[in-house]
Enzyme design. Sequence first.
Site, PDB file in Angstrom:
ATOM      1  N   ILE A  20       0.851  -1.199   0.000  1.00 22.28           N
ATOM      2  CA  ILE A  20       0.000   0.000   0.000  1.00 22.28           C
ATOM      3  C   ILE A  20       0.886   1.248   0.000  1.00 22.28           C
ATOM      4  CG2 ILE A  20      -1.678   1.313   1.361  1.00 22.28           C
ATOM      5  CD1 ILE A  20      -2.872  -1.406   2.250  1.00 22.28           C
ATOM      6  N   ASP A  64      14.563  -0.268  11.450  1.00 17.76           N
ATOM      7  CA  ASP A  64      13.664  -1.149  12.203  1.00 17.76           C
ATOM      8  C   ASP A  64      13.031  -0.288  13.290  1.00 17.76           C
ATOM      9  OD1 ASP A  64      12.470  -2.864  14.015  1.00 17.76           O
ATOM     10  OD2 ASP A  64      14.117  -4.314  14.013  1.00 17.76           O
ATOM     11  N   TYR A 155      -8.252 -11.476  13.158  1.00 21.38           N
ATOM     12  CA  TYR A 155      -7.391 -10.272  13.169  1.00 21.38           C
ATOM     13  C   TYR A 155      -6.846 -10.062  14.596  1.00 21.38           C
ATOM     14  CZ  TYR A 155      -5.736  -5.754  11.374  1.00 21.38           C
ATOM     15  OH  TYR A 155      -4.956  -4.685  10.967  1.00 21.38           O
ATOM     16  N   LYS A 162      -4.643  -1.706  16.145  1.00 21.60           N
ATOM     17  CA  LYS A 162      -5.189  -0.668  15.256  1.00 21.60           C
ATOM     18  C   LYS A 162      -6.118   0.287  16.027  1.00 21.60           C
ATOM     19  CE  LYS A 162      -3.358  -1.784  11.208  1.00 21.60           C
ATOM     20  NZ  LYS A 162      -2.223  -0.986  10.667  1.00 21.60           N
TER      21      LYS A 162
END
Length: 267
Positions: A20, A64, A155, A162
């Site tokens: 994305i 990282d 999920y 999220k």
Amino acid sequence: MGLFSGKKGLVFGVANKNSIAWGIAQALHSEGAELGFSYAGEILKKRVEPLAESIGASFVEECDVTSDEAIDSLFVKVEAHFGKLDFLVHCIAFAPSEELGGRFVNTSRNGFRIALDISCYSLIALARRAQPLMLGGGAMVALTYFGAEKVTPNYNVMGVAKAALEASVRYLAWDLGKDNIRVNAISAGPIKTLAASGVSGFRKSLAYVGKVAPMGNVDQEDVGQAAAFLLSDHATRITGEVLYVDGGYNIMGAPDPSLMDGDAKGE
Ligand code: NAD
Ligand code: 0WE
């Protein structure tokens, strides 16, 4: 003259051409943005460097985001290369694979820590270093998913990460508003990327959303267009928001009856 002529920004999270982040980078590049890229590990270097080169971007550095030292040294290089920044794109998420399936009640302390650190805290860590370089203002965008607000089976701890990311977007928007920096999230529908294909049952959820969403599945280009809007001066004073780029999936309360089997229709 493009929407982003004379503007400079960083893109985090390109792993390959399907990322994305790469869809967003292409949209920004087509409007004249000058981009820098940061990738997670040495093995991704050979993927990211040719992509960056194809749009004339010379700043490509490993970072990282679990390491404060790595982020600090990245931003020393960013300041030397760009001087100032106008925008930042966060497309980073990770949870140990054993956490993306099975019973949520079995989420481990370490899996929780890793998911929240990489998928949420990293936005705060990057925002803190970017803020002093956004002279006179700027904009940031992070990628989220519907599983943050409604249960998406499997999920699991990523949904929790999220949710924390979306809350962090709001708190950052509050805090950085005084610096004229806007912070928003895009909640994208499922897209077949490296991160998504490592997930069991992803194919089924992609197909389901494709059927149920008013406008079907979305792609990287759709997300790129929305990110370009949110990062541009067209989005002045839009901050702390979650913008859905999901074909309308999130507005639905029940699937169209024609998609249900006989039992579910009550036949
Ligand atoms: P992707 O695999 O292309 O990108 C994920 C990126 O996270 C990779 O580039 C990876 O290197 C990076 N990353 C992981 N750990 C890192 C670390 N420690 N340090 C630095 N980078 C690290 O997959 P994608 O689907 O393009 O994911 C980008 C974002 O979009 C993620 O936040 C994801 O949650 C979100 N998203 C994806 C979908 C989807 O269906 N693909 C839907 C909604 C939101
Ligand atoms: O945010 C994501 C996935 C992020 C992700 C993917 C992986 C795969 C490989 C985070 N950590 C890992 N760890 C790995 O080891 N998405 C929005 C895509 C996704 O993931 C799902 C989905 C969708 C959609 C997991 C279960 C159900 C649906």
